[in-house]
Design an enzyme around this catalytic site. Structure first.
Site, PDB file in Angstrom:
ATOM      1  N   HIS A 205       0.791  -1.234   0.000  1.00 22.37           N
ATOM      2  CA  HIS A 205       0.000   0.000   0.000  1.00 22.37           C
ATOM      3  C   HIS A 205       0.825   1.287   0.000  1.00 22.37           C
ATOM      4  CE1 HIS A 205       1.053   0.018   4.232  1.00 22.37           C
ATOM      5  NE2 HIS A 205       0.657   1.259   4.276  1.00 22.37           N
TER       6      HIS A 205
HETATM    7  C1  UD1 Z   1      -2.024   5.622   6.001  1.00 27.22           C
HETATM    8  C2  UD1 Z   1      -0.685   6.055   6.615  1.00 27.22           C
HETATM    9  C3  UD1 Z   1       0.341   4.946   6.435  1.00 27.22           C
HETATM   10  C4  UD1 Z   1      -0.170   3.632   6.969  1.00 27.22           C
HETATM   11  C5  UD1 Z   1      -1.492   3.312   6.292  1.00 27.22           C
HETATM   12  C6  UD1 Z   1      -2.092   2.020   6.775  1.00 27.22           C
HETATM   13  C7  UD1 Z   1      -0.136   8.435   6.488  1.00 27.22           C
HETATM   14  C8  UD1 Z   1       0.697   9.427   5.789  1.00 27.22           C
HETATM   15  N1  UD1 Z   1      -0.168   7.224   5.925  1.00 27.22           N
HETATM   16  O1  UD1 Z   1      -1.840   5.472   4.599  1.00 27.22           O
HETATM   17  O2  UD1 Z   1       1.512   5.303   7.157  1.00 27.22           O
HETATM   18  O3  UD1 Z   1       0.765   2.618   6.714  1.00 27.22           O
HETATM   19  O4  UD1 Z   1      -2.405   4.389   6.576  1.00 27.22           O
HETATM   20  O5  UD1 Z   1      -3.303   1.790   6.187  1.00 27.22           O
HETATM   21  O6  UD1 Z   1      -0.731   8.736   7.487  1.00 27.22           O
HETATM   22  N2  UD1 Z   1      -9.491   4.979   2.305  1.00 27.22           N
HETATM   23  C9  UD1 Z   1     -10.675   4.296   2.370  1.00 27.22           C
HETATM   24  N3  UD1 Z   1     -11.172   3.999   3.610  1.00 27.22           N
HETATM   25  C10 UD1 Z   1     -10.533   4.354   4.752  1.00 27.22           C
HETATM   26  C11 UD1 Z   1      -9.338   5.056   4.668  1.00 27.22           C
HETATM   27  C12 UD1 Z   1      -8.807   5.360   3.431  1.00 27.22           C
HETATM   28  O7  UD1 Z   1     -11.265   3.962   1.364  1.00 27.22           O
HETATM   29  O8  UD1 Z   1     -11.054   4.041   5.854  1.00 27.22           O
HETATM   30  C13 UD1 Z   1      -8.914   5.284   0.976  1.00 27.22           C
HETATM   31  C14 UD1 Z   1      -9.205   6.694   0.516  1.00 27.22           C
HETATM   32  O9  UD1 Z   1      -9.397   6.677  -0.852  1.00 27.22           O
HETATM   33  C15 UD1 Z   1      -7.900   7.413   0.827  1.00 27.22           C
HETATM   34  C16 UD1 Z   1      -6.863   6.328   0.601  1.00 27.22           C
HETATM   35  O10 UD1 Z   1      -7.510   5.131   1.035  1.00 27.22           O
HETATM   36  O11 UD1 Z   1      -7.703   8.536   0.014  1.00 27.22           O
HETATM   37  C17 UD1 Z   1      -5.597   6.526   1.379  1.00 27.22           C
HETATM   38  O12 UD1 Z   1      -5.855   6.761   2.771  1.00 27.22           O
HETATM   39  P1  UD1 Z   1      -4.870   7.684   3.651  1.00 27.22           P
HETATM   40  O13 UD1 Z   1      -5.342   7.741   5.044  1.00 27.22           O
HETATM   41  O14 UD1 Z   1      -4.650   8.988   2.946  1.00 27.22           O
HETATM   42  O15 UD1 Z   1      -3.475   6.962   3.560  1.00 27.22           O
HETATM   43  P2  UD1 Z   1      -3.077   5.421   3.597  1.00 27.22           P
HETATM   44  O16 UD1 Z   1      -2.544   5.056   2.263  1.00 27.22           O
HETATM   45  O17 UD1 Z   1      -4.176   4.592   4.166  1.00 27.22           O
END
Ligand code: UD1
Length: 368
Positions: A205
């Site tokens: 991821h």
């Molecule tokens: C975040 C953390 C990363 C961690 C990861 C674990 C930061 C910078 N990154 O990355 O260190 O390893 O979490 O998962 O804080 N989304 C959903 N549902 C959710 C959450 C996110 O669909 O409940 C999707 C959304 O489209 C979002 C994307 O996932 O834009 C990324 O989520 P985000 O929280 O920005 O970063 P992660 O890649 O999850």
């Protein structure tokens, strides 16, 4: 003593759970839990509260997804009035996600002491958003709880006062041990169709691995090849699912149904803690770019290939089962063949990864 703990994203939940359970033992501690809502799906957040018996948060900030600036700013804007009103004695933040850094910054600006759990880890790669979060959080925190020796060494090199640094071990391993009886009973292997057969577990991821189609394609090429020899179970993170949709890679949805030989890459929705640990504990190999999984695989004695150029957790290489294999298709494949030829290693534990880290942390916090 009023301790306000902050959670937000999936990797926070297994770190905060043992700490809030430990706080409950002390009637003189008032424990307040704030959930930023960085992760909000049941699969990414809700089921972890339930399984890890994390109490319902006292405050939910519901920040959701956004760019780094937006997510960080929203946590700060929404947390500031909460901290002003509740005035805790200390704010506890864990790990390295955007919520960690945002909460630490908000508290310190209000002159509220901050304790950072999992401090001092460094990948020395500032292109990783987590590395920036780690550097900022450590620079402004008052108590730095370190999980492995490298953490202490890094902080000392950065000129941190040794009196602030506490080498306490790995709180995530507390969680692994506390819930061992639960995950040891999970029937996830039967449900997925890999009970009694060798299989691997994949997670992927990191933005640097999944956001660029060419890079993701290259990694998937290696995984597809390994999947021809041993079935790979791939719980897909929402970020990766969006990116995979645009690639033409052969993914199966049921190991039993789709392929007569029961091999391939089986994509499933993100799993809860109990099923995921059950699956990892019996895996023949783990292929990942996650931070925490390098640690869990080591303690469970599962060979781990980390598809990154570096790790902020070097103890998993020197004292664990982890190998940093980078992102070259041929290198990943070659290392996987090597691992599958070797006997399964014994579980390995770096110093103080003994399931008692949260006891040490709370005992230190009570004395400050
Ligand atoms: C975040 C953390 C990363 C961690 C990861 C674990 C930061 C910078 N990154 O990355 O260190 O390893 O979490 O998962 O804080 N989304 C959903 N549902 C959710 C959450 C996110 O669909 O409940 C999707 C959304 O489209 C979002 C994307 O996932 O834009 C990324 O989520 P985000 O929280 O920005 O970063 P992660 O890649 O999850």
């Amino acid at each position: 003593m009023k301790i306000l703990s902050v959670v937000g994203a999936r990797p926070n939940f297994m770190k905060i759970a043992p700490l809030v359970h430990e706080m409950r033992k002390y009637p003189d501690i008032e424990s307040i839990l704030v959930n930023t809502g960085q992760h909000y799906d049941t699969a990414m957040a809700g089921q972890f509260f339930e399984q890890l018996e994390i109490p319902v948060p006292d405050v939910s900030l519901e920040v959701g997804s956004g760019t780094h600036a937006v997510q960080t700013a929203e946590v700060m804007k929404r947390l500031e009035p909460v901290l002003e009103k509740l005035r805790p004695d200390v704010v506890v933040v864990v790990g390295d996600v955007n919520s960690t850094m945002a909460a630490a910054l908000t508290a310190v600006k209000l002159h509220i002491p901050v304790a950072h759990v999992e401090s001092g880890l460094r990948s020395f790669d500032r292109a990783m958003p987590e590395e920036i979060n780690r550097l900022v959080t450590d620079a402004i925190s008052d108590q730095l709880f370190v999980s492995e020796e490298s953490g202490r060494a890094n902080l000392l090199k950065e000129g941190v006062d040794p009196g602030k640094i506490h080498f306490v071990g790995n709180v995530m391993i507390d969680c692994l041990e506390r819930f061992r009886p639960l995950w040891a009973r999970s029937d996830v292997r039967q449900r997925i169709g890999v009970d009694g057969v060798p299989y691997g577990v994949v997670t992927l991821h990191r933005p640097s691995n999944v956001d660029e189609p060419a890079m993701l394609e290259k990694l998937m090429e290696a995984l597809v090849d390994i999947g021809r020899q041993i079935p790979l179970i791939f719980p897909v993170h929402p970020r990766t699912r969006q990116r995979l949709a645009s690639l033409d890679v052969p993914l199966v949805t049921s190991l039993k149904g789709a392929q007569a030989n029961g091999k391939g890459i089986l994509c499933v929705d993100p799993l809860g803690y109990v099923d995921f640990m059950a699956l990892v504990s019996s895996a023949r190999i783990v292929l990942t770019d996650s931070g925490g999984l390098q640690e869990e695989a080591s303690v469970l004695g599962v060979p781990c290939l980390t598809m990154r150029e570096n790790t902020e957790r070097p103890a998993t290489v020197t004292h664990g089962t982890n190998r940093i294999v980078g992102t070259s298709t041929t290198k990943i494949m070659a290392e996987a063949w090597r691992v599958l030829d070797e006997p399964k290693p014994a579980p390995k534990r770096p110093a103080l990864w003994d399931g008692r880290t949260s006891e040490r942390i709370i005992s230190i916090l009570r004395k400050i």
